[in-house]
Design an enzyme around this catalytic site. Structure first.
Site, PDB file in Angstrom:
ATOM      1  N   GLU A  59       0.705  -1.340   0.255  1.00 24.43           N
ATOM      2  CA  GLU A  59       0.278  -0.123   0.061  1.00 24.43           C
ATOM      3  C   GLU A  59       0.636   0.988   0.129  1.00 24.43           C
ATOM      4  OE1 GLU A  59      -2.395  -3.338   1.184  1.00 24.43           O
ATOM      5  OE2 GLU A  59      -0.510  -2.349   2.198  1.00 24.43           O
ATOM      6  N   ILE A  83       9.648  -9.206   4.713  1.00 20.98           N
ATOM      7  CA  ILE A  83      11.166 -10.995   5.394  1.00 20.98           C
ATOM      8  C   ILE A  83      10.623 -12.228   4.728  1.00 20.98           C
ATOM      9  CG2 ILE A  83      11.572 -12.016   7.064  1.00 20.98           C
ATOM     10  CD1 ILE A  83      10.841  -9.342   9.028  1.00 20.98           C
ATOM     11  N   GLU A  86       8.703 -18.484   2.592  1.00 28.91           N
ATOM     12  CA  GLU A  86       8.686 -20.106   2.403  1.00 28.91           C
ATOM     13  C   GLU A  86       8.129 -20.099   0.718  1.00 28.91           C
ATOM     14  OE1 GLU A  86       6.129 -22.670   4.525  1.00 28.91           O
ATOM     15  OE2 GLU A  86       7.158 -22.601   6.324  1.00 28.91           O
ATOM     16  N   THR A  87       7.899 -18.864  -0.174  1.00 28.18           N
ATOM     17  CA  THR A  87       7.104 -18.767  -1.213  1.00 28.18           C
ATOM     18  C   THR A  87       8.484 -17.264  -1.556  1.00 28.18           C
ATOM     19  OG1 THR A  87       5.140 -17.106  -0.855  1.00 28.18           O
ATOM     20  CG2 THR A  87       4.835 -19.281  -0.217  1.00 28.18           C
ATOM     21  N   HIS A  89       6.340 -14.770  -2.721  1.00 26.52           N
ATOM     22  CA  HIS A  89       5.425 -14.045  -2.300  1.00 26.52           C
ATOM     23  C   HIS A  89       6.684 -12.351  -2.458  1.00 26.52           C
ATOM     24  CE1 HIS A  89       2.244 -11.387  -0.914  1.00 26.52           C
ATOM     25  NE2 HIS A  89       3.049 -11.206   0.437  1.00 26.52           N
ATOM     26  N   PHE A 114      13.571   6.006  -0.223  1.00 26.80           N
ATOM     27  CA  PHE A 114      13.077   4.859  -0.204  1.00 26.80           C
ATOM     28  C   PHE A 114      13.962   3.909   1.093  1.00 26.80           C
ATOM     29  CE2 PHE A 114      13.987  -0.052  -1.721  1.00 26.80           C
ATOM     30  CZ  PHE A 114      12.800  -0.371  -1.715  1.00 26.80           C
TER      31      PHE A 114
END
Length: 155
Positions: A59, A83, A86-87, A89, A114
């Site tokens: 967001e 952080i 396991e994927t 993402h 940033f």
């Protein structure tokens, strides 16, 4: 050859948006405090520091876009923490947010500091939000302030 930079000089008048994720709150809150301290140290009065909290890193870009709809907002500092899990993402979030924030800065002509941590572990995030590696909240705010000073000199 003459050169200029934004390490010293005047800041333009206006508000600075500090847009921070609530996800990984302890890490992001530490970065928020550091960014606010950097702004205060640079002479930005508290009433010109606009703190906007968003649910997560995804967001951040939307909030920057909304903040830049206000003509008096001269720059933004984005703070968040993703952080690795396991994927993949995290990779998708990190890339999309990073690319969009850069695009927003270039398109708007306003600097975006940033401060999105993209860490493999919680420990890495802690070290980058006030631990041994420093605080990315300070770094993001200081970079945005330097770019504002440089922008003033380049006009």
């Amino acid at each position: 050859m003459p050169s200029i930079d934004g390490t010293t000089g005047n800041l333009p008048s206006g508000r600075v948006a500090i847009i921070a994720s609530r996800y990984n709150a302890n890490i992001c809150d530490s970065m928020v405090q550091a960014a606010l301290q950097s702004l205060s140290d640079a002479g930005i009065p508290e009433d010109k520091q606009w703190l906007i909290r968003v649910p997560g890193a995804w967001e951040l870009c939307w909030a920057v876009e909304q903040a830049f709809q206000h003509a008096d907002v001269i720059g933004a500092i984005t703070l968040g923490c993703v952080i690795k899990g396991e994927t993949t993402h995290d990779e998708h979030i990190n890339r999309a947010v990073s690319d969009t924030l850069m695009e927003q800065a270039v398109r708007s002509g306003r600097p975006v500091g940033f401060g999105l941590l993209t860490c493999n572990t919680v420990e890495q995030a802690i070290q980058r939000s006030g631990g041994a590696v420093g605080n990315k909240g300070h770094e993001a705010a200081d970079a945005m302030l330097e770019m504002l000073r440089l922008q003033t000199k380049m006009r």
